[in-house]
Design an enzyme around this catalytic site. Structure first.
Site, short mmCIF file in Angstrom:
data_model
loop_
_atom_site.label_atom_id
_atom_site.label_comp_id
_atom_site.label_asym_id
_atom_site.label_seq_id
_atom_site.Cartn_x
_atom_site.Cartn_y
_atom_site.Cartn_z
N ASP A 109 0.92 -1.41 -0.17
CA ASP A 109 0.15 0.24 0.48
C ASP A 109 0.97 1.45 -0.20
OD1 ASP A 109 -2.40 0.69 0.62
OD2 ASP A 109 -1.97 1.68 2.16
N GLU B 245 14.52 -14.90 0.97
CA GLU B 245 14.75 -17.15 1.76
C GLU B 245 13.39 -17.65 1.83
OE1 GLU B 245 14.75 -14.71 6.02
OE2 GLU B 245 15.99 -13.25 5.49
C1 NOJ Z 1 -4.81 3.07 -1.07
C2 NOJ Z 1 -5.24 1.55 -0.39
O1 NOJ Z 1 -6.10 1.14 -1.84
C3 NOJ Z 1 -6.98 2.94 -0.26
O2 NOJ Z 1 -7.75 2.31 0.09
C4 NOJ Z 1 -6.77 3.50 1.10
O3 NOJ Z 1 -7.06 4.63 1.58
C5 NOJ Z 1 -5.14 3.91 1.26
N1 NOJ Z 1 -3.71 3.72 0.29
C6 NOJ Z 1 -4.44 5.02 2.75
O4 NOJ Z 1 -3.91 3.49 3.52
#
Ligand code: NOJ
Length: 563
Positions: A219, A274
């Site tokens: 993310d 790993e």
């Molecule tokens: C990207 C994610 O896809 C989204 O849903 C989220 O709100 C933001 N990152 C923050 O984590």
């Protein structure tokens, strides 16, 4: 003149040509109650396998106060009790493997939840403590925040500790500091200059690798390395698209896409290695141009990245043509497979977005009072776009419900919305709830079979009966069965490993590519023909393999083989 865009590849990694199905756990299926859960997912994995998916990607399932639908993680080594238990996760992983699929889970390293033990410790320990060094706490000389950064979800990116709702009566009620959050105030950003943060995430990776997951979707992969001076930067980066500002006139952002992020992914690569060569990382990085994005997938970093330029492209011949060429060029330059994606839990669903007058990334949510998509046009283009995408070499990401042709919910009442973007923009943006509405499984059941007790955390529109899985299973001409044929043929023809030649010049107004055969495939070239607002004649000596509408008709894609 045909233009060679990409050479065929030999299979070496499972993800090179994979179809990867995104499950959004809250909204996939529930065993009871309004929120989806892991056992209900496990029970329906056969359905996912029946689509021809090679892997599933699960959005977060960790314990979380759910202020950002689970992207606010309180504990990276457990499951939210509303979604299940670690044993349920083990069963889900095992069943995915039994069905011959891989499993990718979501990792959220840019920020934790404000309920994570580290943040609670940081609040209690106070200024100048090592606990606060795991995040970005700062004092400001005036009443203004420490700098001018804005949150992706709207408003300022800082919250004053003493202004938190839980401050009154707490030991920190007079605290002089602010903390940084590039998203919601419940998502404090981690300080990746701190070695303890690195050690923690290496350990989290191993925790899940030991449990058998095949990869991680990272993310906000472009956000982890901040300039420790935290200098002002008045511009705004937007979700999915990143910056459309002219790079020459905007100083480099002190928080996005800084070179330091790559050291982190090199470190993670060594952890994954790993466990052998089969574990992967996919970057969610809102970064362009393509050569900057490609840096995330150099051979010693991640394995692939989402192609948001493709998702954000206008539905226009020249725009798509340019994106397809530049994506392949950028990824080929570093030897990484290109990916294609049209929808996810952060954008208006493609079947609706492509029915709007502006077909780019689209607004952040659609309300009943906004321009409404043309449902027929959107559905027709979305199917054409999927057939185009599945005909291109590389890997395809599919968001749950796209295989049903599911549109956005464009009439949700504001009082059911949960997206922090809606609240932080004070309703200026409707937010992402409309693409997160629970799936319809059974046309005649309460909540369309999402849960046995008819509960659903967001209401589903009544017209979704026609999109329900059982209704579509029964019809050979349904979108669902079209997706099954499409992915089966893609796999049979090894299109994901093919080469690509652009032959669009011979088809004015249309996009046309030859997907050329990989070395060991017993097939000739496959012609992928996508039309826009005009019909195009099917060339002689070619026979139709699959078409999203009448072959060659406006707004369609057709796959053809030599007759
Ligand atoms: C990207 C994610 O896809 C989204 O849903 C989220 O709100 C933001 N990152 C923050 O984590």
């Amino acid at each position: 003149m045909p233009r060679q865009l990409h050479r065929p590849t030999a299979p070496s990694q499972w993800w090179q040509d994979a179809v990867i199905y995104q499950i959004y756990p809250r909204s996939f299926a529930s065993s009871g109650g309004p929120i989806g859960d892991l056992p209900a997912i496990t029970a329906r994995l056969e359905y996912v396998a029946s689509l021809g998916a090679d892997a599933v990607w699960l959005s977060p399932f960790y314990p979380s106060p759910q202020h950002d639908a689970g992207y606010d993680v309180a504990d990276y080594r457990n499951i939210d009790p509303r979604l299940g238990t670690l044993e349920d996760a083990d069963a889900l992983i095992a069943r995915t493997h039994e069905l011959g699929m891989r499993i990718i889970i979501d990792l959220v390293p840019n920020h934790t939840s404000d309920e994570h033990v580290w943040f609670r410790e940081a609040l209690s320990a106070g200024p100048d403590s090592p606990e606060r060094e795991r995040y970005w706490f700062r004092e400001a000389s005036t009443d203004a925040p420490p700098n001018d950064w804005t949150s992706i979800f709207g408003s300022i990116a800082w919250t004053r500790v003493r202004e938190r709702d839980d401050a009154p009566g707490s030991p920190w009620q007079d605290d002089p500091q602010w903390y940084l959050h590039l998203f919601d105030s419940s998502q404090p950003d981690l300080n990746w200059d701190n070695p303890a943060v690195h050690a923690e995430f290496r350990d989290v990776l191993r925790f899940w690798l030991d449990r058998g997951v095949d990869g991680f979707r990272i993310d906000v992969a472009h956000g982890l390395a901040k300039d420790p001076e935290l200098p002002d930067w008045q511009y705004h980066w937007t979700m999915v698209e990143g910056s459309d500002a002219d790079a020459a006139s905007v100083p480099p952002p002190p928080m996005w896409d800084r070179d330091g992020v790559h050291d982190i992914y090199r470190e993670w690569r060594t952890v994954l290695d790993e466990y052998g060569p089969d574990r992967m990382l996919v970057a969610e990085a809102w970064v362009s141009p393509g050569d900057r994005l490609a840096q995330y997938v150099r051979s010693d970093e991640m394995s692939q990245c989402f192609n948001f330029d493709f998702l954000s492209s206008q539905w226009k011949r020249d725009d798509l043509r340019a994106v397809i060429a530049s994506s392949l060029r950028a990824m080929d330059a570093v030897g990484a497979p290109t990916t294609w994606v049209l929808s996810n839990h952060d954008v208006v669903r493609a079947a609706s977005r492509l029915g709007l007058s502006h077909t780019g990334k689209g607004p952040n949510g659609i309300r009943a009072t906004d321009e409404q998509p043309d449902p027929e046009l959107g559905a027709r283009r979305a199917l054409a776009a999927h057939l185009l995408m599945a005909g291109l070499p590389g890997s395809c990401y599919l968001y749950q419900g796209e295989e049903l042709g599911l549109p956005e919910h464009t009439a949700l009442p504001d009082d059911v919305r949960e997206d922090p973007a809606y609240f932080r923009t004070k309703g200026v943006e409707a937010g992402r709830d409309g693409c997160r509405v629970p799936l319809p499984w059974r046309a005649q059941a309460p909540a369309f079979g999402f849960s046995p007790d008819g509960q659903s955390w967001l209401p589903q529109p009544p017209e979704w009966a026609a999109f329900a899985v059982d209704a579509q299973e029964a019809s050979t001409s349904s979108t669902l069965n079209f997706f099954r044929r499409m992915y089966a043929l893609r796999s049979e023809l090894a299109l994901g490993h093919g080469g690509l030649e652009d032959v669009s010049d011979a088809f004015p107004g249309a996009l046309a590519y030859l997907n050329t055969a990989p070395a060991d495939a017993e097939r000739g070239d496959i012609l992928i023909l996508t039309t826009f607002d005009t019909d195009v004649s099917i060339p002689e000596d070619w026979r139709v393999l699959l078409a999203s509408a009448a072959p060659g008709s406006a707004e369609s894609t057709t796959w053809l083989a030599r007759a």
